[in-house]
Each structure stands twice: as structure tokens, then as C-alpha cells.
Design an enzyme around this catalytic site. Structure first.
Site, PDB file in Angstrom:
ATOM      1  N   SER A 252      -8.300  -1.694   3.351  1.00 40.76           N
ATOM      2  CA  SER A 252      -7.983  -2.678   2.308  1.00 40.76           C
ATOM      3  C   SER A 252      -9.279  -3.111   1.627  1.00 40.76           C
ATOM      4  CB  SER A 252      -7.296  -3.887   2.937  1.00 40.76           C
ATOM      5  OG  SER A 252      -8.255  -4.614   3.677  1.00 40.76           O
ATOM      6  N   LYS A 253      -9.126  -4.011   0.676  1.00 38.69           N
ATOM      7  CA  LYS A 253     -10.280  -4.512  -0.086  1.00 38.69           C
ATOM      8  C   LYS A 253     -11.359  -5.058   0.833  1.00 38.69           C
ATOM      9  CE  LYS A 253      -8.419  -5.792  -4.545  1.00 38.69           C
ATOM     10  NZ  LYS A 253      -7.247  -6.612  -4.711  1.00 38.69           N
ATOM     11  N   ARG A 254     -10.896  -5.632   1.928  1.00 36.16           N
ATOM     12  CA  ARG A 254     -11.815  -6.214   2.901  1.00 36.16           C
ATOM     13  C   ARG A 254     -12.875  -5.204   3.362  1.00 36.16           C
ATOM     14  NH1 ARG A 254     -10.737  -6.891   7.992  1.00 36.16           N
ATOM     15  NH2 ARG A 254      -8.767  -5.799   7.812  1.00 36.16           N
ATOM     16  N   HIS A 255     -12.479  -3.943   3.398  1.00 35.53           N
ATOM     17  CA  HIS A 255     -13.400  -2.908   3.874  1.00 35.53           C
ATOM     18  C   HIS A 255     -14.360  -2.424   2.785  1.00 35.53           C
ATOM     19  CE1 HIS A 255      -9.970  -2.500   6.751  1.00 35.53           C
ATOM     20  NE2 HIS A 255     -10.985  -2.531   7.588  1.00 35.53           N
ATOM     21  N   GLY A 256     -14.245  -3.028   1.599  1.00 30.71           N
ATOM     22  CA  GLY A 256     -15.132  -2.608   0.505  1.00 30.71           C
ATOM     23  C   GLY A 256     -14.354  -1.810  -0.531  1.00 30.71           C
TER      24      GLY A 256
END
Ligand code: GLU
Length: 423
Positions: A252-256
Site C-alpha cells: 500500500s501507499k504506506r510502503h512508498g
């Protein structure tokens, strides 16, 4: 085996996600390896969320990756049109056939009614499957519903039994039809739903292998029911594992960054991305990791797909991209770097100077957007020290003196000699 025909079927509801790009890469490699056909089909039946902008961006990203398609919306082909929004008549005809043959029925239940019944079923601990209200409507009932201004959807009537198939990655897969509710194939607004449109198109477009993400595994029995009801031959199913972040949670976005265009804009190379994505759940029999596109095409094989989830390791991608940057044709790198340096406000009018800068720093960057920072020192008249007092201290002076001595004794200057002396 008859000719391999695979498809990539994105929905233009957002920018191309790396997970979908991986699906595209594997389909494309398989098509090229087998001298088969790679079909691009745009699944834009979600009219509210699909946009022309996303459609064009998708084509641009695929183009940048070098994944050329043999048939598609812009190319045409024997089995077009290749945009689902242009195929509504085809779906309606097939829905009519399913109704005529008793596999589908008109349903006048409203979304609210369905929800109320489903909430009640949950409360009572019962199945939330469609309760059959509209199974055998009399003409009077239909008339009544029509008079009330109700809209009709068309539902598929799921027969009892077990639906099983062999998946190339997962081997035998079975679903009890009890877990599948009579599902809508044409919505009240006349638009086909994903499972219906995908099954019809895969069949009419003569797709031999459906290669897609594992998240679609549970859609497959619904699609098989449609194939079976219409007497259509089944493709082979190949459900590739999901891509997880390094912490093993869904990417997800959290991972970049997780969109192809983000990497494109940062100055990653398409060949590095193809190489990196192809190794998410596939591996070369040689164990090598740096694989040119030609080698990938030569070696790619469905049998070597793994069942285990793939990890999107950005550090590995950076390492790989760095390798490609250093090994790419230098002139191409200069051409790619010039606009990046220029955008950062650096004066790129002297190409020879840019080349020298690039020579000096190319081994230090993972992607080209890191260049302006790395090159800034060559473009500025004034050197700013991070820690001025340390640089100006007595002990630093000693080191500088020594350094000058050493460099005076050098017979030749190049990046390597300089680096060693510096060390
Ligand atoms: N449009 C679907 C998606 O983007 C395609 C799924 C499939 O390949 O069947 O997820």
C-alpha cells in the site's frame, strides 16, 4: 498446444499499480516466449470511476515499460472492440441467452431490500445468499413491479454442487456453490458486471490462459459457471500470488511508491522495472537475478511461478536500477539526465560538462532524480560545508596537507585513483 493468447485487462480507474504492472509483465513474457498474442482489454464498465485520463496514462505506462500489445483498443484486432464499454450489446445478448435457457432471471429487488434481508440473515446466523424472491415471477408480478417503476437487474442462478478447477499455480481448487450467491450479471442500468463481462470476453477473445492476481481466485468459480452455462471452452487459469511489502502486509501507499509512473518520474529504467517485476514470484532456472528482457523472454515459463507471496523490496529494486543505470548506454543516460538537471535549475548548456558530472556520480545514484543533489557541487561557485568548524580545525588541516602530498605524487587522475586516495 494451440496458440497462446493472453490478456491484460486493467480498469482505468487509477494509475497503473506495480501489482498490475507485474501481471502485465508476466502475461507479456509468456506471450513473447511462446510466440503467442498479448491482448490489451480495457475493463471500463465502472462508468463512474473509469476516466479517459487514466486510460491514456495506462497506455503510456505500458508503452514506457515496452510491453507492446498485439490487439487492443488503439490497435484493433479480430476480436474487438477491446473496450468493454463498447461491448455492452454483446453482454446483453449473452444475458438474454442465459435467461432463455433458464440460467439467469430478472430480479426486481432493490438494493435496499437486498441489504435489509442480508442484515436480517446475518442477525439470525443464516446464509446471506440471494433468497430467490424473483425466481419464478408471474406475468402479473412483473407487470406490478414495472408499474411501480422498479428497475430489473439480471442475476445468474447458481446451481448446487462443487465447482472445481485446476489452477497452474494452485493445482486443484474447489468452491462449494453454497458459498456463491446468485450474482448480478447485468445491473439495473444495463451495464455488465465484472465477472460476466470478463468471462464472455475471455471466451470470445479466445484467451487460452487467464493469468491474473490471486485476489481474483474467488471470482473464478463465478466465471466458470458462466462458461459452463453457455457451453464455452474454459481457458487455463493461472493465479499469481499477491505482492506484499517488506513487513508482509498488503502493498500500500504506506510502503512508498506503488505506481509505475512514480518510478518512471523518479528516473528508474523500464528494463530494470521489467526485470524486478518479473522476479516477483518467478525465478530464472539459472538463479541469476540480473536478466535482460531478451533473457527473460527466452527463459520465462509458467511452471516456475511460485505459490508464495512476493515481497516488494525497494532496496533490491534500487540496487537493480543502479546496476542498469551504470550499465546502460552512456549517451542515453546523459539524454535522460539533462531534463532532470535542468528542472532542478542547473545549467546544462555545456553537454560535455554534464557528461563529466554524470561520470563522476552515476555509481552513487539509485535513480536519476537523485542526480541534482549529487551534482549540485559541480554547478555551484561556492562550497557549503555541512560542518564548517570541523573542516577548519587544526586536525583537518593536517589531513588536507597530507592529501595534497599524496595527490602530488600521483601519476594519473581518474575517479578510482581519486577515490582510493581520498579514502
Ligand atoms: N479489471 C480487472 C482488474 O483490473 C481484471 C481482472 C482479470 O484479470 O480478470 O482487476
Amino acid at each position: 498446444m494451440s496458440q497462446v493468447r493472453v490478456r491484460f485487462a486493467p480498469s482505468p480507474t487509477g494509475y497503473l499499480h506495480v501489482g498490475n504492472a507485474r501481471t502485465a509483465v508476466l502475461n507479456w513474457l509468456f506471450a513473447r516466449h511462446t510466440h503467442g498474442k498479448f491482448v490489451l482489454r480495457i475493463e471500463d464498465t465502472d462508468l463512474e470511476r473509469s476516466t479517459e485520463e487514466f486510460h491514456l496514462e495506462l497506455l503510456e505506462d505500458l508503452d514506457w515499460l515496452g510491453l507492446d500489445w498485439d490487439e487492443g483498443p488503439d490497435k484493433g484486432g479480430e476480436f474487438g472492440p477491446y473496450r468493454q464499454s463498447e461491448r455492452l450489446q454483446v453482454y446483453r445478448e449473452h444475458a438474454q441467452r442465459l435467461m432463455d435457457e433458464g440460467h439467469a432471471f430478472r430480479c426486481y429487488c432493490s438494493a435496499e431490500e437486498i441489504k435489509t434481508k442480508s442484515d436480517e440473515a446475518i442477525r439470525l446466523g443464516k446464509s446471506t445468499n440471494y433468497d430467490g424472491t424473483c425466481y419464478d415471477l408471474t406475468t402479473d408480478r412483473i407487470q406490478k413491479f414495472e408499474n411501480e417503476g422498479r428497475k430489473q437487474a439480471i442475476r445468474f442462478r447458481v446451481p448446487e454442487g462443487v465447482i472445481s478447477f485446476r489452477d497452474v499455480v494452485h493445482d486443484e481448487v474447489a468452491f462449494d456453490s453454497e458459498s456463491i450467491s446468485d450474482f448480478v450479471i447485468l445491473r439495473a442500468d444495463g451495464i455488465a458486471t465484472y465477472n460476466f463481462a470478463a468471462a464472455i470476453d475471455d471466451s470470445l477473445m479466445k484467451i487460452s490462459h487467464v493469468v491474473r492476481g490471486e485476489d481474483h481466485l474467488s471470482n473464478t468459480p463465478k466465471q466458470m459457471l458462466i462458461y459452463n452455462a453457455l457451453g464455452l471452452p474454459l481457458p487455463a487459469f493461472v493465479h499469481i500470488p499477491m505482492i506484499l511489502g517488506k513487513d508482509r502486509s498488503k502493498l500500500s501507499k504506506r510502503h512508498g511508491d506503488n505506481q509505475v509512473r512514480q518510478y518512471r518520474e523518479k528516473g528508474y529504467l523500464p528494463e530494470a522495472m521489467i526485470n524486478f517485476l518479473s522476479l516477483l514470484s518467478w525465478s530464472s532456472p539459472t538463479g541469476d537475478e540480473l536478466l535482460s528482457v531478451d533473457r527473460l523472454i527466452g527463459e520465462f515459463d509458467l511452471e516456475r511461478l511460485s505459490k508464495a507471496a512476493a515481497i516488494f523490496d525497494t532496496e533490491k529494486f534500487n540496487w537493480m536500477n543502479g546496476w542498469y543505470l551504470r550499465n546502460a548506454e552512456f549517451d542515453r543516460m546523459v539524454n535522460l539526465s539533462v531534463p532532470i538537471l535542468k528542472n532542478a535549475g542547473l545549467d546544462v548548456s555545456d553537454r560535455r560538462f554534464v557528461e563529466k558530472c554524470l561520470e563522476a556520480v552515476i555509481s552513487r545514484v539509485d535513480y536519476l532524480q537523485q542526480l541534482p543533489e549529487q551534482c549540485a557541487i559541480f554547478f555551484s561557485q561556492e562550497v557549503k560545508y555541512e560542518n564548517e568548524s570541523a573542516i577548519k580545525s587544526q586536525s583537518s588541516k593536517k589531513i588536507f596537507k597530507q592529501f595534497l602530498c599524496e595527490t602530488n605524487n600521483l601519476s594519473g587522475w581518474n575517479a578510482e585513483v581519486f577515490r582510493d586516495t581520498m579514502k
